[in-house]
Design a protein around this motif. Structure first.
Motif: not given
Ligand code: SF4
Length: 429
Positions: A180-203
């Motif tokens: 959605l941010e325009g990058k290649r669809a590859m998973p992010r490491l969780k944590p810290p990137y739990f979408p509820a806290v740090m999701g789209l555009y890091n919001q």
């Protein structure tokens, strides 16, 4: 048969048109929420309804919402409409059959969570759904359900429709955000990137699937007690060797036997050999489990899961070695290649299964498959790689005799459905 809730208006002529939706009580839940309920009330209603996400993980929706920081100045809602798991087609039915139901669920969620902007990430191949949603969104703006000061209140909200990247991994929640941010669809490491806290555009981002969103208007309109009294309603995509494959609405906990009956029985009057209770990422079960309630708890006890509610029926003529090889091939082809256990593991298992199916297997291959399954479990970066071991385990434990029959030459070698790239050998190959 229970009354239809989620599918109640699917199939009604013109339901995708806002006038028809309004005639059937559409946007009443939104009107009620804006008139009578605070955002916190809506969150509490969803929490009390015990609604669990319908995308695969089955996480309680209310709890997920509560992880989102209340005071964050910018928050997003992202709806995962990238339905791509083999055997799963329930979201598509809702998207094409009742698009305003999804929009109403999204607007209610935005109201509850104080969100100003929402996105629908839609599987690129869903052309019809795209066209219908595009029109439905425009109609919602025209009628004042979207945009500035919705229905004369202080609440404003916009929805953006975004076509997917055409890859199965793009349906994984963090890979979806990347895409959605325009990058290649590859998973992010969780944590810290739990979408509820740090999701789209890091919001902070609320990420839910289409069916989950479609439950919200019903819960808000009738209350969580009513919702629980309905079963609660759940969509199952029933496919495979049944006479009438399709989407069936039934209370959570309905058995596979009941679903097969509603799907017109097994083709040719044959018996069931096995079934996937929750898509190909769940562990396939044997016919003796046909009377197990299809809910999160009962299936977890059997080492399986409800997943996306895709029930795939396989009759007694099914060759389980071929099925498992085909499933592993799918995950190999869709692996994004980011982590070693998945990238290499999926490749190795498909090559070993290939030689077994070609009559070149050895008994040690069964131990090798088991060892790879063990090494892939809990070590993959995202759920895609973790989808391979359940099928392999079931094959080695529940259908071992079929693997042995190929190895001993008691079964005719088959043209392997798996396309192996030349020159790369499996371990021990
Ligand atoms: S598990 Fe597979 S799909 Fe997921 S990150 Fe690793 S390589 Fe990519």
């Amino acid at each position: 048969m229970t009354e239809r809730v989620l599918l109640r208006h699917v199939g009604v002529p013109g339901q995708e048109d806002i006038e028809t939706y309004l005639r059937h009580g559409g946007y009443e839940a939104l009107r009620r929420a804006l008139r009578e309920l605070s955002p916190e009330d809506v969150v509490e209603m969803v929490d009390r309804s015990q609604l669990r996400g319908r995308g695969g993980a089955g996480f309680p929706t209310g709890r997920k919402w509560k992880f989102v920081p209340k005071d964050a100045p910018v928050k997003y809602l992202v709806v995962n409409g990238d339905e791509g798991e083999p055997g799963t087609f329930k979201d598509r039915t809702l998207l094409e059959g009742d698009p305003h139901l999804l929009l109403e669920g999204m607007i209610l969620t935005c109201y509850a969570m104080g969100i100003r902007k929402a996105f629908i990430y839609l599987r690129r191949e869903f052309y019809q759904a795209y066209r219908k949603l595009e029109r439905a969104i425009a109609q919602a703006y025209e009628h004042g359900f979207l945009g500035e000061r919705i229905l004369g209140t202080d609440f404003s909200c916009d929805i953006v429709l975004h076509p997917g990247a055409g890859a199965y991994i793009a349906g994984e929640e963090t890979a979806l955000l990347e895409s959605l941010e325009g990058k290649r669809a590859m998973p992010r490491l969780k944590p810290p990137y739990f979408p509820a806290v740090m999701g789209l555009y890091n919001q902070p981002t609320v990420l839910n699937n289409v069916e989950t969103m479609c439950c919200i208007p019903w819960i808000v309109k009738h209350g969580p007690e009513w919702w629980l009294a309905q079963g609660p309603p759940q969509l199952y995509s029933v496919s495979g060797h049944v006479n009438r494959p399709g989407v069936i609405e039934a209370p959570l906990g309905t058995t596979a036997r009941e679903l097969i009956e509603r799907a017109g029985g097994v083709r040719g009057g044959r018996r069931v050999k096995a079934f996937y209770p929750g898509g190909t990422s769940s562990r396939p079960l044997r016919a003796e489990h046909l009377d197990v309630p299809l809910n999160h708890e009962s299936l977890a006890k059997l080492g399986s899961m409800l997943g996306s509610g895709a029930v795939i029926i396989m009759d007694e003529t099914t060759d389980m070695v071929q099925v498992i090889a085909r499933v592993c091939e799918f995950y190999r082809e869709e692996s994004c290649g980011k982590c070693t256990p998945c990238r290499e593991g999926t490749r190795w298992v498909t090559q070993i299964l290939d030689r077994i199916l070609h009559g070149r297997g050895r008994m040690e291959d069964l131990d090798l498959l088991e060892s790879i399954a063990r090494n892939m479990t809990g070590t993959c970066f995202c759920p895609l790689g973790e989808s391979v071991p359940p099928s392999l385990r079931a094959g080695l434990e529940d259908f071992r005799d079929e693997f042995v029959a190929y190895i001993r030459g008691a079964r005719t070698p088959v043209e392997m459905p798996v396309r192996i790239r030349e020159g790369i050998l499996a371990p021990g190959g």
